[in-house]
Write an enzyme that holds these catalytic residues in place. Sequence first.
Site, PDB file in Angstrom:
ATOM      1  CG  ASP A  35      -2.026   0.995   1.147  1.00  0.00           C
ATOM      2  OD1 ASP A  35      -1.739   2.218   1.129  1.00  0.00           O
ATOM      3  OD2 ASP A  35      -3.196   0.577   1.096  1.00  0.00           O
ATOM      4  CB  ILE A  36       1.103   4.258  -2.171  1.00  0.00           C
ATOM      5  CG1 ILE A  36      -0.343   4.721  -2.287  1.00  0.00           C
ATOM      6  CG2 ILE A  36       1.540   3.444  -3.377  1.00  0.00           C
ATOM      7  CD1 ILE A  36      -0.580   5.708  -3.409  1.00  0.00           C
ATOM      8  CG  HIS A 105      -8.972  -3.407  -2.408  1.00  0.00           C
ATOM      9  ND1 HIS A 105     -10.019  -2.688  -2.948  1.00  0.00           N
ATOM     10  CD2 HIS A 105      -8.524  -2.667  -1.356  1.00  0.00           C
ATOM     11  CE1 HIS A 105     -10.190  -1.567  -2.267  1.00  0.00           C
ATOM     12  NE2 HIS A 105      -9.302  -1.541  -1.284  1.00  0.00           N
ATOM     13  CG  HIS A 107      -6.888  -2.914   3.071  1.00  0.00           C
ATOM     14  ND1 HIS A 107      -6.145  -1.802   2.777  1.00  0.00           N
ATOM     15  CD2 HIS A 107      -8.107  -2.724   2.512  1.00  0.00           C
ATOM     16  CE1 HIS A 107      -6.885  -0.965   2.084  1.00  0.00           C
ATOM     17  NE2 HIS A 107      -8.084  -1.496   1.904  1.00  0.00           N
TER      18      HIS A 107
END
Length: 119
Positions: A35-36, A105, A107
């Site tokens: 993750d950015i 998605h 996490h």
Amino acid sequence: MAGEPQADCLFCKIVAGTVPATVVRETGTTVAFRDINPQAPTHILIIPKVHYPDAASLTAAEPGIAADLLREAGEIAAEEKIDGHGYRVVFNTGAGAGQTVFHAHAHLLGGRGLEWPPG
């Protein structure tokens, strides 16, 4: 059409390789990348290569691929060495739950204490 890449979807572009990502693992059905804007020391997104707007629609249409996401979460947790201390797998569904990219998605979060209830 459900399952087809969407031209305006960031995650479809990552799957296609037209937007860069720090990929940590890829299978025939999934791509996992860092993750950015990480919310934990380990924060990896696991996405299906097919486009569905959220986890519920993915699971209804392609339960095998939904299972692939969860299997990958466990494999990646082991590779990242967070499986021994615990980790969290989160599916945000809808803007009110914090979903900002409308491509299903998961996490994968770990590497620190994950108190309950979250945030």
